[in-house]
Structures are given as structure tokens and as C-alpha cells.
Design a protein around this motif. Structure first.
Motif: not given
Length: 138
Positions: A39-48, A134-136
Motif C-alpha cells: 500500500f503506497m502513498l499514491t494508493d491512499f491519494i487515489k483511494a480518496f 482535499s489536499i495532500l
């Protein structure tokens, strides 16, 4: 921590607040979990379906770092709202030129420059970035 727990907690917190800022950990290519359930940071960004705001500096070598981050994010289908240059020294010719080159090469606007030793940033400079999603912070 399991990816499911991270996602569950994000849903809970995002339902509580009108605006939510998530700080990325270690840059855009960062594993949150690196085992059989990667589970990568990009997966988190894309999940939301989050948009990101890239935080960089304008020092020597940072044009390359910023361009690579932008291109990687774009290749992952991630929307980039803008770039903040941190520890920026206004009037420094190298940093002023690097700011221009970062915008030119990435086609992403530098939305704020936070001066070296600054204690805060004017939220008015970036408030409009919250309008769509939202912003990361990376």
C-alpha cells in the motif's frame, strides 16, 4: 498499521471537518505498507481522489526533484493543485530563477513561497485550493 485502518480512520475524520489537510510522509513514492499487501502513498491519494500540493525548496537540485515528483504524480493520474516553495529566500537569484524554471518545466503554479525561518504561511494564499477537494501536503 493496516491499510484498511488508515482508510477507515480517514473516512471518519473527513466526515467531521469541512476541510482536511493530509501530510504525505517522505514524498510521493513512499510505502505505507510494503509486504504482500503493498500500500503506497499514491494508493491512499487515489483511494480518496485527493489532489496534492507539492512542498519543495528552490535550492540547487530542487528543479530536478520537483519535476520528477510532478511527473510521477501525473503518471499516476493524481491532480496537482500547486507547489509551495519552502525555506525560500526572496531576492536570491538562484532561488528566484529556480522558481521560474519549476513553473516553466512542470506547468504547475507556485502558489506560495515561504521564506526561510518563517513562522507561518498566509492561508489566504492557498484557501482557494480547498474548493474542489482535499489536499495532500507532500
Amino acid at each position: 498499521m493496516q491499510a484498511e485502518k488508515i482508510l477507515e480512520d480517514f473516512y471518519r475524520v473527513s466526515g467531521t471537518y469541512e476541510y482536511l489537510t493530509v501530510e504525505g510522509s517522505g514524498g510521493i513514492v513512499c510505502p505505507i505498507r510494503a509486504d504482500e499487501k503493498e500500500f503506497m502513498l499514491t494508493d491512499f491519494i487515489k483511494a480518496f481522489n485527493l489532489s496534492i500540493l507539492i512542498v519543495s525548496s528552490a535550492k540547487l537540485g530542487d528543479i530536478n526533484n520537483c519535476v520528477l515528483t510532478v511527473e510521477y504524480a501525473k503518471s499516476c493520474g493524481i491532480n496537482i493543485k500547486g507547489i509551495i516553495l519552502n525555506r525560500f529566500n526572496a531576492g536570491n537569484l538562484l532561488e528566484e530563477d529556480n522558481k521560474k524554471m519549476i513553473e516553466y518545466l512542470t506547468k504547475v503554479p507556485v502558489v506560495a513561497c515561504v521564506e526561510d525561518n518563517a513562522q507561518d504561511i498566509e492561508l489566504a494564499d492557498i484557501t482557494s485550493l480547498y474548493e474542489e477537494s482535499s489536499i495532500l501536503w507532500n
